[in-house]
Scaffold this motif. Structure first.
Motif, PDB file in Angstrom:
ATOM      1  N   ALA A 123     -10.685  46.596 -14.659  1.00 52.57           N
ATOM      2  CA  ALA A 123      -9.783  45.443 -14.709  1.00 52.57           C
ATOM      3  C   ALA A 123     -10.437  44.424 -15.641  1.00 52.57           C
ATOM      4  O   ALA A 123     -11.586  44.052 -15.431  1.00 52.57           O
ATOM      5  CB  ALA A 123      -9.592  44.866 -13.315  1.00 52.57           C
ATOM      6  N   THR A 124      -9.711  44.028 -16.677  1.00 46.21           N
ATOM      7  CA  THR A 124     -10.291  43.093 -17.645  1.00 46.21           C
ATOM      8  C   THR A 124      -9.577  41.749 -17.539  1.00 46.21           C
ATOM      9  O   THR A 124      -8.833  41.351 -18.420  1.00 46.21           O
ATOM     10  CB  THR A 124     -10.179  43.649 -19.076  1.00 46.21           C
ATOM     11  N   VAL A 125      -9.807  41.093 -16.409  1.00 51.48           N
ATOM     12  CA  VAL A 125      -9.147  39.812 -16.164  1.00 51.48           C
ATOM     13  C   VAL A 125      -9.841  38.730 -16.987  1.00 51.48           C
ATOM     14  O   VAL A 125     -11.063  38.585 -16.883  1.00 51.48           O
ATOM     15  CB  VAL A 125      -9.256  39.428 -14.666  1.00 51.48           C
ATOM     16  N   PRO A 126      -9.117  37.957 -17.799  1.00 53.60           N
ATOM     17  CA  PRO A 126      -9.784  36.872 -18.529  1.00 53.60           C
ATOM     18  C   PRO A 126     -10.379  35.863 -17.544  1.00 53.60           C
ATOM     19  O   PRO A 126      -9.731  35.478 -16.578  1.00 53.60           O
ATOM     20  CB  PRO A 126      -8.656  36.218 -19.339  1.00 53.60           C
ATOM     21  N   LEU A 127     -11.619  35.467 -17.792  1.00 56.51           N
ATOM     22  CA  LEU A 127     -12.278  34.519 -16.883  1.00 56.51           C
ATOM     23  C   LEU A 127     -12.267  33.099 -17.440  1.00 56.51           C
ATOM     24  O   LEU A 127     -12.281  32.123 -16.713  1.00 56.51           O
ATOM     25  CB  LEU A 127     -13.717  34.973 -16.602  1.00 56.51           C
ATOM     26  N   THR A 185      -6.637  33.482 -24.397  1.00 61.28           N
ATOM     27  CA  THR A 185      -6.437  33.904 -23.016  1.00 61.28           C
ATOM     28  C   THR A 185      -5.478  32.939 -22.337  1.00 61.28           C
ATOM     29  O   THR A 185      -5.486  31.733 -22.620  1.00 61.28           O
ATOM     30  CB  THR A 185      -7.773  33.927 -22.253  1.00 61.28           C
ATOM     31  N   VAL A 186      -4.643  33.499 -21.469  1.00 68.02           N
ATOM     32  CA  VAL A 186      -3.544  32.721 -20.907  1.00 68.02           C
ATOM     33  C   VAL A 186      -3.550  32.836 -19.393  1.00 68.02           C
ATOM     34  O   VAL A 186      -3.727  33.921 -18.839  1.00 68.02           O
ATOM     35  CB  VAL A 186      -2.186  33.257 -21.423  1.00 68.02           C
ATOM     36  N   GLN A 187      -3.381  31.700 -18.733  1.00 67.11           N
ATOM     37  CA  GLN A 187      -3.035  31.710 -17.311  1.00 67.11           C
ATOM     38  C   GLN A 187      -1.662  31.082 -17.192  1.00 67.11           C
ATOM     39  O   GLN A 187      -1.417  30.017 -17.755  1.00 67.11           O
ATOM     40  CB  GLN A 187      -4.043  30.921 -16.483  1.00 67.11           C
ATOM     41  N   LEU A 188      -0.775  31.766 -16.489  1.00 69.02           N
ATOM     42  CA  LEU A 188       0.580  31.254 -16.314  1.00 69.02           C
ATOM     43  C   LEU A 188       0.901  31.228 -14.828  1.00 69.02           C
ATOM     44  O   LEU A 188       0.840  32.255 -14.154  1.00 69.02           O
ATOM     45  CB  LEU A 188       1.572  32.159 -17.066  1.00 69.02           C
ATOM     46  N   HIS A 208       7.469  41.138 -21.938  1.00 68.43           N
ATOM     47  CA  HIS A 208       7.403  42.228 -22.922  1.00 68.43           C
ATOM     48  C   HIS A 208       6.048  42.182 -23.646  1.00 68.43           C
ATOM     49  O   HIS A 208       5.419  41.129 -23.726  1.00 68.43           O
ATOM     50  CB  HIS A 208       8.510  42.065 -23.958  1.00 68.43           C
ATOM     51  N   GLY A 209       5.624  43.325 -24.179  1.00 76.39           N
ATOM     52  CA  GLY A 209       4.459  43.347 -25.066  1.00 76.39           C
ATOM     53  C   GLY A 209       3.095  43.353 -24.375  1.00 76.39           C
ATOM     54  O   GLY A 209       2.076  43.507 -25.043  1.00 76.39           O
ATOM     55  N   PHE A 210       3.073  43.180 -23.061  1.00 77.28           N
ATOM     56  CA  PHE A 210       1.797  43.068 -22.340  1.00 77.28           C
ATOM     57  C   PHE A 210       1.941  43.657 -20.948  1.00 77.28           C
ATOM     58  O   PHE A 210       3.036  43.801 -20.429  1.00 77.28           O
ATOM     59  CB  PHE A 210       1.401  41.592 -22.143  1.00 77.28           C
ATOM     60  N   SER A 211       0.792  43.952 -20.332  1.00 74.57           N
ATOM     61  CA  SER A 211       0.775  43.936 -18.881  1.00 74.57           C
ATOM     62  C   SER A 211      -0.222  42.828 -18.544  1.00 74.57           C
ATOM     63  O   SER A 211      -0.996  42.401 -19.394  1.00 74.57           O
ATOM     64  CB  SER A 211       0.386  45.291 -18.291  1.00 74.57           C
ATOM     65  N   PHE A 212      -0.155  42.344 -17.308  1.00 75.04           N
ATOM     66  CA  PHE A 212      -0.955  41.173 -16.954  1.00 75.04           C
ATOM     67  C   PHE A 212      -1.469  41.364 -15.541  1.00 75.04           C
ATOM     68  O   PHE A 212      -1.013  42.251 -14.804  1.00 75.04           O
ATOM     69  CB  PHE A 212      -0.103  39.899 -17.057  1.00 75.04           C
ATOM     70  N   LEU A 257     -10.057  37.557  -9.114  1.00 74.06           N
ATOM     71  CA  LEU A 257     -10.378  37.813 -10.520  1.00 74.06           C
ATOM     72  C   LEU A 257     -11.168  39.122 -10.663  1.00 74.06           C
ATOM     73  O   LEU A 257     -11.657  39.448 -11.740  1.00 74.06           O
ATOM     74  CB  LEU A 257     -11.177  36.644 -11.100  1.00 74.06           C
ATOM     75  N   ILE A 258     -11.284  39.859  -9.560  1.00 70.53           N
ATOM     76  CA  ILE A 258     -12.064  41.102  -9.571  1.00 70.53           C
ATOM     77  C   ILE A 258     -11.163  42.331  -9.781  1.00 70.53           C
ATOM     78  O   ILE A 258     -11.353  43.082 -10.739  1.00 70.53           O
ATOM     79  CB  ILE A 258     -12.841  41.274  -8.234  1.00 70.53           C
ATOM     80  N   ASP A 259     -10.227  42.541  -8.862  1.00 74.47           N
ATOM     81  CA  ASP A 259      -9.399  43.750  -8.952  1.00 74.47           C
ATOM     82  C   ASP A 259      -7.925  43.466  -8.680  1.00 74.47           C
ATOM     83  O   ASP A 259      -7.273  44.161  -7.898  1.00 74.47           O
ATOM     84  CB  ASP A 259      -9.928  44.836  -7.997  1.00 74.47           C
ATOM     85  N   PRO A 260      -7.343  42.427  -9.308  1.00 68.65           N
ATOM     86  CA  PRO A 260      -5.927  42.145  -9.056  1.00 68.65           C
ATOM     87  C   PRO A 260      -5.060  43.250  -9.653  1.00 68.65           C
ATOM     88  O   PRO A 260      -5.461  43.931 -10.593  1.00 68.65           O
ATOM     89  CB  PRO A 260      -5.694  40.825  -9.795  1.00 68.65           C
TER      90      PRO A 260
END
Ligand code: C2O
Ligand code: CU
Length: 553
Positions: free
Chosen positions: A342-346, A438-441, A459-463, A484-487
Motif C-alpha cells: 500500500a503506497t499511501v501518501p504520507l 499528493t492529494v487528500q480529499l 477516473h484515471g486513478f485508484s485511491f 495510513l498503513i493498509d487502507p
C-alpha cells in the motif's frame, strides 16, 4: 472506404504498441446495435453490444494491450468507458463523453487502444453518455500475469456476475422526462443478475439466473454493480463469502454472509460449496425498492423439482447508513504485502474538502416550479460541448475554468437539521494539480434534501480510503484515526449518508479525469467535476498524442 481506413488505423496503432515479452495484444469488436429483448413479460428494443445484455466479457491479463473497436450502429451518440482502468497518460481511451472525447456519432467507429498496466482483478465497461449504460455494459476480467498466482487458494472456477437494473420503458425517455419536469425519474422495474430478473411463472422465458456448482469446491464470483441508480445487497442462502478483492485491488480476506456493492464497485468473493446438494436462492436487492432479482445456486446432481432454500433479502430504508455499510467499508484492508504494497501518501501537497449534495433551483417551466440539482462545493457541473481533454491538450480557451474551489465557498453545519446552503452556482470548473503532487480529499455529505450515500468515483486513478465517519468532518480530531498503513484501495467509495469519507492518492497520471457520483441520476443533476493533472518534465510524464480517429464533436 471507411472500413478500410479504420483497418489501416488499427494496423498502424498495433505496430505502435510497445513490444514486451509477456504482454499480449487482444482485439475486440464491439458493435453497438439495437436488439429486441424480453423481460418482465414485455419486449422492447434495447441498445446492446453485439446484441448481448450484459455485453461480452473482456478477458485479459495484467499488462496486456487492448484494441477495442466500437462501431456505432444506433441513432444515439455513444461512448464506452473502461471503468477503473487507469489509462496512464492516455485519457483519449477513457471514453467519457465531453470530458475525454467527443461522442462516437451514429455510423462512426473509434478504436480504444490501451494497456492494463499494473492492474489485475475485476472491472467493467459501460457507456458514459446520458443513461445508455443501463444496457451498454459488461465485465472486464484481468487475470494476473502469466506465472503469477492469486494471493489466495486457486479457485475451481470463476464466474462473472453482473448486477443491473431494468426499466419497462425506454431509459432515455425516463431521463428526458425527469429533466423536463424537474422531478425525480422513476425507479427501475427490476434488478437483474446476468440479465435475468427472477423466475416468473406467467412468462416461461423468465427463468432467473442459475449458478451451477460442484460440491466441495471453491469458486470466485466476480460481482459487478452495473446498476444506474442503486446500491445492491448480494446474498446466497445458506452460504458465506470471503471478500478477496474490490475494484481490482486485493484485500485481506474478509468473511461475511452479505455483500453490499455500490453502483460502480466490483467485489470478488470466494464461495465454498460446502453444502453438497440442493438449491439455494441468490438475491440482489437494492435499498427500499421492493423488486429484488433472484436466481438459484444449483448443486450439480440436485433434481430440478427439489425445493429452493429461500432467504429473506435485506431491505433497509433508503440510503440509510446501516451498520452493515459502515462495517464492510471500514473493515476492508488492502493486502499491503511485499508483492502488493500500500503506497499511501504520507505528506500532502493538496488538501481538498468537497461537499456533495442535492439542492433546488427555481424552474418556471418545471411541473412544480423548481428542479432538483446536485453539486460539489456548491457548483453544479455544466457539460461542455467540446471535450475537456481536447481543450486542455490543444489549449482551447473558453471551454473550462481552472478555479474549482478547494473548499466549500460557504461553511455551514453540513449535517445539521436545517443547513443553510446557498443556491448552487453553475460552471465548468476544474481543479488543477501539478504532476506527482499528493492529494487528500475529504468528501462531506450535506443533508439537504435526502439522506443518501453517494458512491463517488474517480477516473484515471485508484485511491486509498483512509477514514470515514458520521456528522461533520473534524479537521483536528478525525485525522488522528486515519489508517495510513493498509487502507482499502478503490476507484469508487460510498460516502456515508450524513457523514464524510477521506481518500488519498498521488496525481501521477497527467490528463483530465472526471470525478462524480456513480448514481447516474445524481450525475445527470450535476454532481460531477474534473481534475486536471498537468504534465511533468520527464520523458514519460506527459499526455500521449491523441489517436487519429478520435471522434469529432
Ligand atoms: Cu463508471 Cu465515470 O464512470
Ligand atoms: Cu450521489
Amino acid at each position: 472506404m471507411m472500413a478500410t481506413w479504420i483497418r489501416v488505423v488499427v494496423l498502424v496503432m498495433a505496430c505502435l504498441v510497445p513490444a514486451s515479452v509477456d504482454s499480449k495484444v487482444r482485439r475486440y469488436n464491439f458493435d453497438v446495435v439495437t436488439k429486441n429483448t424480453t423481460k418482465l413479460c414485455s419486449t422492447k428494443p434495447i441498445v446492446t453490444i453485439n446484441g448481448k445484455f450484459p455485453g461480452p466479457t473482456i478477458i485479459a491479463r495484467e499488462d496486456d494491450t487492448l484494441l477495442i473497436t466500437v462501431n456505432n450502429h444506433v441513432d444515439y451518440n455513444v461512448t464506452i468507458h473502461w471503468h477503473g482502468v487507469k489509462q496512464f497518460r492516455n485519457g483519449w481511451a477513457d471514453g467519457t463523453a465531453y470530458i475525454t472525447q467527443c461522442p462516437i456519432q451514429p455510423g462512426q467507429s473509434y478504436v480504444h487502444n490501451f494497456m492494463l498496466t499494473g492492474q489485475r482483478g475485476t472491472l467493467f465497461y459501460h457507456a458514459h453518455i446520458f443513461w445508455l449504460r443501463a444496457t451498454l455494459h459488461g465485465a472486464i476480467v484481468i487475470l494476473p500475469k502469466p506465472g503469477v498466482s492469486y494471493p489466495f487458494p486457486k479457485p475451481r472456477e470463476e464466474k462473472v456476475i453482473v448486477l443491473a437494473e431494468w426499466w419497462k420503458s425506454d431509459v432515455e425517455a425516463v431521463l428526458n422526462e425527469a429533466l423536463q419536469t424537474g422531478l425525480t425519474p422513476s425507479r427501475s422495474d427490476t434488478q437483474t443478475i446476468n440479465g435475468y430478473a427472477k423466475p416468473t411463472l406467467s412468462c416461461p422465458s423468465e427463468r432467473g439466473y442459475t449458478l451451477q456448482v460442484e460440491p466441495g469446491r471453491t469458486y470466485i464470483l466476480r460481482v459487478i454493480n452495473a446498476a444506474l441508480n442503486e446500491f445492491i445487497y448480494f446474498k446466497i442462502a445458506g452460504h458465506n463469502f470471503t471478500i478477496v478483492e474490490v475494484d481490482a485491488s486485493y484485500t485481506k480476506p474478509y468473511n461475511t454472509d452479505t455483500v453490499l456493492i455500490a453502483s460502480g464497485q466490483t467485489t470478488n468473493l470466494l464461495l465454498t460449496t460446502n453444502l453438497g446438494t440442493g438449491k439455494f436462492m441468490i438475491s440482489a436487492s437494492p435499498f427500499k425498492n421492493k423488486i429484488i432479482a433472484t436466481g438459484t445456486l444449483h448443486y450439480i446432481g440436485t433434481s430440478n423439482d427439489t425445493a429452493t432454500i429461500v432467504l429473506t433479502p435485506i431491505r433497509p430504508s433508503e440510503g440509510a447508513s446501516t451498520p452493515l455499510v459502515d462495517n464492510i467499508t471500514d473493515a476492508l484492508r488492502s493486502l499491503n504485502s511485499k508483492e502488493y504494497p500500500a503506497t499511501v501518501p504520507l505528506k500532502i501537497d493538496h488538501s481538498l474538502f468537497f461537499t456533495i449534495g442535492l439542492g433546488m433551483k427555481s424552474c418556471p417551466t418545471c411541473t412544480i416550479g423548481i428542479r432538483v440539482v446536485a453539486h460539489i462545493n456548491n457548483i453544479t457541473f455544466d457539460t461542455p460541448s467540446t471535450s475537456l481533454l481536447q481543450a486542455h491538450y490543444f489549449n482551447i480557451k473558453g471551454v473550462y475554468t481552472d478555479d474549482f474551489p478547494a473548499n466549500p465557498p460557504n461553511k455551514f453545519d453540513y449535517t445539521g437539521i436545517q443547513p443553510i446552503n446557498p443556491h448552487t452556482m453553475h460552471g465548468t470548473r476544474v481543479y488543477r494539480l501539478p504532476y506527482n503532487s499528493t492529494v487528500q480529499l475529504v468528501l462531506q455529505d450535506t443533508v439537504r434534501l435526502a439522506l443518501e450515500s453517494h458512491p463517488m468515483h474517480l477516473h484515471g486513478f485508484s485511491f486509498y480510503a483512509i477514514g470515514s465517519g458520521l456528522g461533520n468532518f473534524d479537521p483536528v480530531k478525525d485525522p488522528k484515526n486515519f489508517n495510513l498503513i493498509d487502507p482499502v484501495e478503490r476507484n469508487t467509495v460510498s460516502v456515508p449518508a450524513g457523514g464524510w469519507l477521506a481518500i488519498r492518492f498521488t496525481a501521477n497520471n497527467p490528463g483530465v479525469w472526471f470525478m462524480h457520483c456513480h448514481i447516474e441520476v445524481h450525475t445527470s443533476w450535476g454532481m460531477t467535476m474534473a481534475l486536471v493533472v498537468d504534465n511533468g518534465n520527464g520523458p514519460n510524464e506527459s499526455v500521449l498524442p491523441p489517436p487519429p480517429d478520435l471522434p469529432k464533436c
